[in-house]
Design an enzyme around this catalytic site. Structure first.
Site, mmCIF file in Angstrom:
data_model
loop_
_atom_site.group_PDB
_atom_site.id
_atom_site.type_symbol
_atom_site.label_atom_id
_atom_site.label_comp_id
_atom_site.label_asym_id
_atom_site.label_seq_id
_atom_site.Cartn_x
_atom_site.Cartn_y
_atom_site.Cartn_z
ATOM 1 N N ASP A 170 0.845 -1.195 0.000
ATOM 2 C CA ASP A 170 0.000 0.000 0.000
ATOM 3 C C ASP A 170 0.883 1.248 0.000
ATOM 4 O OD1 ASP A 170 -2.411 1.340 -0.090
ATOM 5 O OD2 ASP A 170 -2.672 1.364 2.091
ATOM 6 N N TYR A 215 1.189 5.710 -0.465
ATOM 7 C CA TYR A 215 0.737 6.878 0.305
ATOM 8 C C TYR A 215 0.939 8.067 -0.621
ATOM 9 C CZ TYR A 215 0.581 9.552 4.789
ATOM 10 O OH TYR A 215 0.269 10.382 5.849
ATOM 11 N N HIS A 257 -3.681 14.030 1.047
ATOM 12 C CA HIS A 257 -3.877 13.146 2.203
ATOM 13 C C HIS A 257 -2.666 13.207 3.136
ATOM 14 C CE1 HIS A 257 -4.941 9.680 4.629
ATOM 15 N NE2 HIS A 257 -3.819 9.078 4.293
ATOM 16 N N ARG A 292 1.704 16.491 13.113
ATOM 17 C CA ARG A 292 3.007 17.140 13.306
ATOM 18 C C ARG A 292 2.945 18.650 13.170
ATOM 19 N NH1 ARG A 292 4.205 12.717 10.295
ATOM 20 N NH2 ARG A 292 3.982 13.926 8.385
ATOM 21 N N GLU A 295 -10.458 4.047 4.036
ATOM 22 C CA GLU A 295 -9.556 4.838 3.194
ATOM 23 C C GLU A 295 -9.950 4.583 1.745
ATOM 24 O OE1 GLU A 295 -5.428 4.116 4.299
ATOM 25 O OE2 GLU A 295 -5.600 5.621 5.896
ATOM 26 N N GLU A 348 -9.316 4.295 -1.870
ATOM 27 C CA GLU A 348 -8.117 4.058 -2.676
ATOM 28 C C GLU A 348 -8.480 3.350 -3.975
ATOM 29 O OE1 GLU A 348 -4.755 2.313 -0.751
ATOM 30 O OE2 GLU A 348 -5.262 3.098 1.232
ATOM 31 N N ASP A 362 -9.157 0.527 2.262
ATOM 32 C CA ASP A 362 -8.157 0.102 3.248
ATOM 33 C C ASP A 362 -8.668 0.477 4.639
ATOM 34 O OD1 ASP A 362 -5.858 -0.540 4.646
ATOM 35 O OD2 ASP A 362 -4.815 1.307 4.104
ATOM 36 N N ARG A 366 -7.767 3.729 13.701
ATOM 37 C CA ARG A 366 -6.875 4.865 13.988
ATOM 38 C C ARG A 366 -6.288 4.841 15.393
ATOM 39 N NH1 ARG A 366 -5.721 5.975 8.949
ATOM 40 N NH2 ARG A 366 -7.515 6.655 7.733
ATOM 41 N N GLN A 386 -3.625 2.236 15.407
ATOM 42 C CA GLN A 386 -2.532 2.764 14.574
ATOM 43 C C GLN A 386 -1.686 3.786 15.334
ATOM 44 O OE1 GLN A 386 -4.012 4.540 10.944
ATOM 45 N NE2 GLN A 386 -1.982 4.833 10.061
ATOM 46 N N TYR A 390 2.299 2.482 15.586
ATOM 47 C CA TYR A 390 2.954 2.661 14.276
ATOM 48 C C TYR A 390 4.396 3.153 14.324
ATOM 49 C CZ TYR A 390 2.667 7.792 13.794
ATOM 50 O OH TYR A 390 2.836 9.131 13.922
ATOM 51 N N LYS A 417 -4.232 -2.199 10.232
ATOM 52 C CA LYS A 417 -4.605 -2.316 8.822
ATOM 53 C C LYS A 417 -4.771 -3.762 8.372
ATOM 54 C CE LYS A 417 -3.439 2.117 7.617
ATOM 55 N NZ LYS A 417 -4.206 3.011 6.746
ATOM 56 N N THR A 469 -9.137 -5.589 4.051
ATOM 57 C CA THR A 469 -9.019 -4.635 2.952
ATOM 58 C C THR A 469 -10.029 -5.110 1.915
ATOM 59 O OG1 THR A 469 -6.653 -4.409 3.382
ATOM 60 C CG2 THR A 469 -7.435 -3.624 1.245
ATOM 61 N N THR A 487 -4.751 6.545 0.302
ATOM 62 C CA THR A 487 -5.971 7.352 0.346
ATOM 63 C C THR A 487 -5.908 8.484 -0.664
ATOM 64 O OG1 THR A 487 -6.010 6.895 2.692
ATOM 65 C CG2 THR A 487 -7.465 8.659 1.909
ATOM 66 N N GLU A 525 -9.840 12.645 8.030
ATOM 67 C CA GLU A 525 -9.715 13.976 7.437
ATOM 68 C C GLU A 525 -11.063 14.694 7.344
ATOM 69 O OE1 GLU A 525 -7.576 11.609 4.329
ATOM 70 O OE2 GLU A 525 -6.863 13.616 3.785
#
Ligand code: CA
Length: 414
Positions: free
Chosen positions: A125, A127, A132, A141, A197, A199, A231, A235, A238, A242, A251, A255, A348, A362
């Site tokens: 997968d 990104y 996204h 962050r 997600e 995708e 996907d 959260r 995760q 992660y 994850k 799927t 995503t 989001e």
């Protein structure tokens, strides 16, 4: 014009001809089919009845893998012959034997069962949506460090889990796992932040040898076709697990993919340039042709108290920063060998506008702005009984090349 009537809104006109695996009550052996409007056509039967120019022996199979491994020239031959056979103005199609075989090979969509189309070996997968990655980066962050320093230089990805890839309409069991608790040890709970997600996925149809990277100019030869992909992501699991190695249990529980593999040949006329890539990618990722694809994407949500699904997002694959060919070139640049049936997800696909974001994370901005449903309920993340439906199609002039749907309902294990 075809010998079956197809409405302009159908995802499956003669220009599409996607491939899937089906079975019927009379013949429970899964085998290869294509789809036209509300009908599927049994390719194994067409082949056995000598309606193709020769016998291919690729379709009496429970997956598309053998057909895919026959290579690009055979994919094109079959598509060409199906187009002729299924067109009403074709002389061969009008002959009486051909008519009766086609009648027998034809099944109404409600009378068949669809199966996972491909025996999937490895699943990766990516990104690849800048929107996204930026949204998630801002949330976790801050604005200044939204994109990691590597992001504009390479399509970031991780190796996923193939065993839990399921066909559309398979229920998704809410996973349990470790979740962080502020100033306390983690707790073990059913995920409270279950998300989707939006995708697209692509299937590898040609192998490269170990140690021989796929060149960006040739990458398109290795891609058989695409599906819609959800996907599912937990959260809260995760967020705790992660660092530093990326997604794992958040994850790997499910799927979902759509049942129809739309070929790259069918998508060819919907190619558009990707967004401008600045800085210029390194030579192994650089190519001048238009490698984006204009595919409209929609996400619908329906709770158990709603009588119909509500559109909560619409995006488009053309916003993806990295192309699928760049993903494949990058994946193999170390010499990693891809195998027939490998699946890659794009990551995503979020649009550059708020109602086009590709995840609940989001759309609700981490739960700060819940989604208001027509039932009066609101959602920060998915609840038990919620059904997520994704749809995708390319809009042509008077026709659509569609992927159908990928549907999944959240349930809880008793
Ligand atoms: Ca993903």
């Amino acid at each position: 014009m075809t010998f079956i009537e197809v409405s302009p809104e159908s995802h499956f006109p003669i220009q599409n001809l996607p491939y899937g695996i089906f079975s019927t009550a009379e013949n429970p052996n899964p085998r290869v089919c294509t789809r036209l409007g509300d009908y599927v056509i049994d390719l194994a039967m067409l082949d056995e009845s000598n309606l193709f120019s020769k016998q291919y022996n690729l379709f009496n199979e429970s997956s598309l893998n053998k057909f895919m491994s026959a290579g690009k020239n055979v994919w094109r031959e079959i598509r060409q012959q199906l187009t002729e056979l299924l067109s009403s103005n074709n002389s061969k199609a009008r002959t009486e034997p051909s008519r009766s075989v086609k009648k027998e090979a034809l099944h109404f969509i409600q009378n068949i069962k669809l199966h996972l189309p491909v025996q999937i070996g490895d699943y990766t997968d990516f990104y690849a949506s800048r929107e996204h990655a930026t949204n998630v980066g801002i949330m976790f962050r801050g604005k200044e460090n939204a994109l990691m320093p590597n992001w504009l230089h390479l399509p970031v990805g991780y190796h996923g889990r193939a065993s839990s890839i399921v066909l559309s309409n398979t229920n998704v069991i809410r996973p349990h796992g470790q979740v962080a608790v502020k100033d306390s040890p983690p707790e073990f709970v059913a995920s409270r932040s279950l998300d989707f997600e939006l995708e697209m996925g692509f299937f590898v149809g040609q192998e490269n040898n170990l140690g021989e990277p796929i060149k960006i100019e040739n990458a398109h030869e290795y891609i058989f076709g695409m599906v819609l992909l959800n996907d599912w992501s937990a959260r809260d699991i995760q967020a705790w697990e992660y660092q530093p190695l990326g997604p794992f249990l958040a994850k790997n529980f499910a799927t979902s993919i759509s049942p129809w593999v739309v070929t790259m040949d069918a998508l060819d006329s919907f190619r558009v340039p990707t967004p401008k890539q600045d800085p210029t990618p390194l030579p192994y990722l650089k190519i001048d042709s238009a490698l984006g694809i204009d595919i409209s994407l929609e996400v619908f949500l329906q709770s158990e108290s709603m009588s119909e699904a509500q559109l909560i997002s619409n995006s488009n694959m053309k916003y993806l920063y990295w192309s699928i060919e760049q993903m494949l070139a990058h994946h193999t640049i170390t010499g990693c060998n891809m195998r027939v049936g490998d699946l890659c997800g794009t990551g995503t696909i979020s649009a550059p506008y708020e109602n086009g974001y590709g995840s609940m994370l989001e759309l609700t901005w981490r739960g700060e702005k819940p989604i208001q449903l027509s039932s009066g309920e609101e959602r920060k993340f998915l609840q038990d009984g919620d059904t997520v439906t994704m749809k995708a199609y390319c809009q042509g002039d008077g026709y659509r090349i569609g992927f159908g749907e990928v549907v999944g309902k959240i349930i809880r294990n008793a």
